[in-house]
Design a protein around this motif. Structure first.
Motif, PDB file in Angstrom:
ATOM      1  N   LEU A 168       0.814  -1.217   0.000  1.00  0.00           N
ATOM      2  CA  LEU A 168       0.000   0.000   0.000  1.00  0.00           C
ATOM      3  C   LEU A 168       0.850   1.271   0.000  1.00  0.00           C
ATOM      4  CD1 LEU A 168      -2.838  -0.954   2.511  1.00  0.00           C
ATOM      5  CD2 LEU A 168      -2.847  -1.089   0.015  1.00  0.00           C
ATOM      6  N   PHE A 169       2.156   1.141   0.266  1.00  0.00           N
ATOM      7  CA  PHE A 169       3.022   2.308   0.337  1.00  0.00           C
ATOM      8  C   PHE A 169       3.981   2.308  -0.844  1.00  0.00           C
ATOM      9  CE2 PHE A 169       1.800   1.469   4.720  1.00  0.00           C
ATOM     10  CZ  PHE A 169       1.370   2.724   5.132  1.00  0.00           C
ATOM     11  N   PRO A 170       4.316   3.478  -1.378  1.00  0.00           N
ATOM     12  CA  PRO A 170       5.267   3.537  -2.508  1.00  0.00           C
ATOM     13  C   PRO A 170       6.668   3.125  -2.056  1.00  0.00           C
ATOM     14  CG  PRO A 170       4.778   5.742  -1.684  1.00  0.00           C
ATOM     15  CD  PRO A 170       3.828   4.801  -0.994  1.00  0.00           C
ATOM     16  N   THR A 171       7.440   2.612  -2.976  1.00  0.00           N
ATOM     17  CA  THR A 171       8.807   2.189  -2.679  1.00  0.00           C
ATOM     18  C   THR A 171       9.726   3.407  -2.611  1.00  0.00           C
ATOM     19  OG1 THR A 171       8.416   0.130  -3.868  1.00  0.00           O
ATOM     20  CG2 THR A 171      10.713   0.721  -3.434  1.00  0.00           C
ATOM     21  N   LEU A 172      10.591   3.423  -1.604  1.00  0.00           N
ATOM     22  CA  LEU A 172      11.518   4.542  -1.442  1.00  0.00           C
ATOM     23  C   LEU A 172      12.663   4.432  -2.432  1.00  0.00           C
ATOM     24  CD1 LEU A 172      11.756   4.752   2.463  1.00  0.00           C
ATOM     25  CD2 LEU A 172      10.419   6.192   0.931  1.00  0.00           C
ATOM     26  N   SER A 173      13.049   5.551  -2.986  1.00  0.00           N
ATOM     27  CA  SER A 173      14.174   5.573  -3.922  1.00  0.00           C
ATOM     28  C   SER A 173      15.488   5.439  -3.160  1.00  0.00           C
ATOM     29  CB  SER A 173      14.165   6.880  -4.718  1.00  0.00           C
ATOM     30  OG  SER A 173      14.371   7.979  -3.836  1.00  0.00           O
ATOM     31  N   ASP A 174      16.552   5.193  -3.908  1.00  0.00           N
ATOM     32  CA  ASP A 174      17.877   5.074  -3.285  1.00  0.00           C
ATOM     33  C   ASP A 174      18.298   6.367  -2.610  1.00  0.00           C
ATOM     34  OD1 ASP A 174      17.981   2.488  -4.172  1.00  0.00           O
ATOM     35  OD2 ASP A 174      19.133   2.966  -5.990  1.00  0.00           O
ATOM     36  N   ASP A 175      17.945   7.515  -3.219  1.00  0.00           N
ATOM     37  CA  ASP A 175      18.297   8.801  -2.612  1.00  0.00           C
ATOM     38  C   ASP A 175      17.590   8.989  -1.278  1.00  0.00           C
ATOM     39  OD1 ASP A 175      19.933   9.369  -4.722  1.00  0.00           O
ATOM     40  OD2 ASP A 175      18.391  10.507  -5.823  1.00  0.00           O
ATOM     41  N   CYS A 176      16.320   8.587  -1.220  1.00  0.00           N
ATOM     42  CA  CYS A 176      15.568   8.717   0.033  1.00  0.00           C
ATOM     43  C   CYS A 176      16.161   7.814   1.115  1.00  0.00           C
ATOM     44  CB  CYS A 176      14.099   8.371  -0.195  1.00  0.00           C
ATOM     45  SG  CYS A 176      13.203   9.583  -1.182  1.00  0.00           S
ATOM     46  N   LEU A 177      16.504   6.586   0.732  1.00  0.00           N
ATOM     47  CA  LEU A 177      17.102   5.666   1.698  1.00  0.00           C
ATOM     48  C   LEU A 177      18.446   6.191   2.185  1.00  0.00           C
ATOM     49  CD1 LEU A 177      16.312   2.254  -0.039  1.00  0.00           C
ATOM     50  CD2 LEU A 177      15.235   3.187   2.020  1.00  0.00           C
ATOM     51  N   LYS A 178      19.206   6.791   1.283  1.00  0.00           N
ATOM     52  CA  LYS A 178      20.488   7.363   1.669  1.00  0.00           C
ATOM     53  C   LYS A 178      20.299   8.535   2.623  1.00  0.00           C
ATOM     54  CE  LYS A 178      24.753   9.233  -0.288  1.00  0.00           C
ATOM     55  NZ  LYS A 178      25.464   9.624  -1.532  1.00  0.00           N
ATOM     56  N   GLY A 179      19.255   9.331   2.359  1.00  0.00           N
ATOM     57  CA  GLY A 179      18.969  10.460   3.242  1.00  0.00           C
ATOM     58  C   GLY A 179      18.552  10.028   4.634  1.00  0.00           C
TER      59      GLY A 179
END
Length: 334
Positions: free
Chosen positions: A284-295
């Motif tokens: 139900l939730f969008p997948t986090l991008s690599d930049d978001c995970l890095k942040g």
């Protein structure tokens, strides 16, 4: 000493305007220094300069350095305490000089390694007051600060509602007496009590304002009954009076509501079954991008913390430390 505290000899200095008298003082200090084996603290207006850097501005271009003062400073093996604040301690017109100092003799670095001098603002004199601090101040912990606030509230600030009731009773008693006879003393006392009551009423306004957390109310609104009603209204809106259990039954008894809430949240984070029909969250939730995970994995920077703090509303709910956000954004108003 029985207390275990070090012996400190303290000398308050007020240097004369006459150079010959000041020179006599330097000579006496040098002699007195030979008889001291303990700590010695000298604080005050020496009315003399040690170097050309102790003077700025003015029309007279003379250096103003006292050779006798420099000699006394060196022969007595005096050291100057570190100062906090402005460099110059005396002013007249455009002339600024460093006349007020704090010297010490003896093993101060061992007894008081964090001692310093705080130079305060000019108020009623052209000399800055000096505050000698034997132990430098360090910020208290939040828990300790909260405890200190509670003690201060009880001993210094006091119970606002008790003071208000007491002042109103005294004013009423005075007014009853003044109805029967005239007394200048009672009239002056009534005016004084009215001024004290104004202060208490202002404190009461602040108390209700903080409890109501109404951001759009003007600070100068003198209506404590409004704040009182807002607080009561907010409490009613936040109060849970009815809940439904798993079978859909309405429950209103306070003890049952409390148990139901505790059981619900206790099971909420203990259930590992991701297929629970009540909480189908997977996908139900969008997948986090690599930049978001890095942040998310980056360090917390002071700049980001400040931005997040200043985005908070000043009078919203108290934090876990018991303080409003405004306390950290503007301590003078918090």
């Amino acid at each position: 000493m029985d207390s275990g505290l070090p012996v400190i000899f303290f000398t308050a200095i007020c240097g004369s305007l006459v150079a010959s008298i000041r020179n006599s003082l330097w000579h006496k200090l040098s002699i007195f220094n030979d008889s001291i084996s303990d700590l010695w603290l000298l604080v005050g207006d020496f009315n003399a300069l040690l170097s050309s850097e102790d003077r700025q501005g003015g029309l007279n271009r003379r250096s103003g350095i006292s050779n006798q003062f420099v000699s006394c400073f060196a022969s007595a093996a005096l050291s100057e305490l570190v100062f906090r604040g402005p460099k110059f301690t005396w002013k007249r017109g455009s002339l600024y000089q460093r006349l007020d100092r704090a010297f010490y003799y003896g093993p101060w670095s061992l007894k008081f390694p964090e001692a310093d001098v705080l130079r305060l603002p000019w108020i009623h004199s052209n000399h800055r007051p000096q505050l000698v601090r034997l132990q430098s101040w360090s910020p208290p912990t939040i828990v300790g600060f909260a405890n200190d606030l509670k003690e201060w509230n009880g001993k210094v600030f006091g119970n606002v509602f008790h003071f208000k009731k007491q002042l109103l009773a005294r004013i009423e008693g005075i007014q009853r007496v003044l109805e029967n006879r005239t007394s200048s003393h009672l009239m002056e006392l009534e005016c004084q009590l009215r001024r004290e009551l104004d202060v208490i009423l202002y404190r009461e306004e602040l108390i209700w304002f903080q409890k109501s957390r109404s951001e759009w109310i003007q600070w100068d609104d003198k209506n404590s009954s409004y704040f009182h009603q807002r607080t009561i209204k907010r409490r009613k809106c936040n109060r849970i009076i009815v809940l439904k259990d798993e079978e859909g039954n309405r429950l209103e008894e306070q003890g049952t509501l409390k148990k139901l809430a505790i059981d619900f949240f206790s099971k909420l984070y203990l259930d590992d079954d991701i297929k629970n029909s009540c909480y189908k969250l997977r996908g139900l939730f969008p997948t986090l991008s690599d930049d978001c995970l890095k942040g998310l994995d980056s360090l917390f920077l002071d700049k980001k913390i400040k931005v997040a703090l200043f985005e908070m509303k000043p009078w919203k709910a108290l934090g876990p430390n018991g303080l409003h956000a405004i306390f950290f954004k503007n301590p003078s108003r918090g």
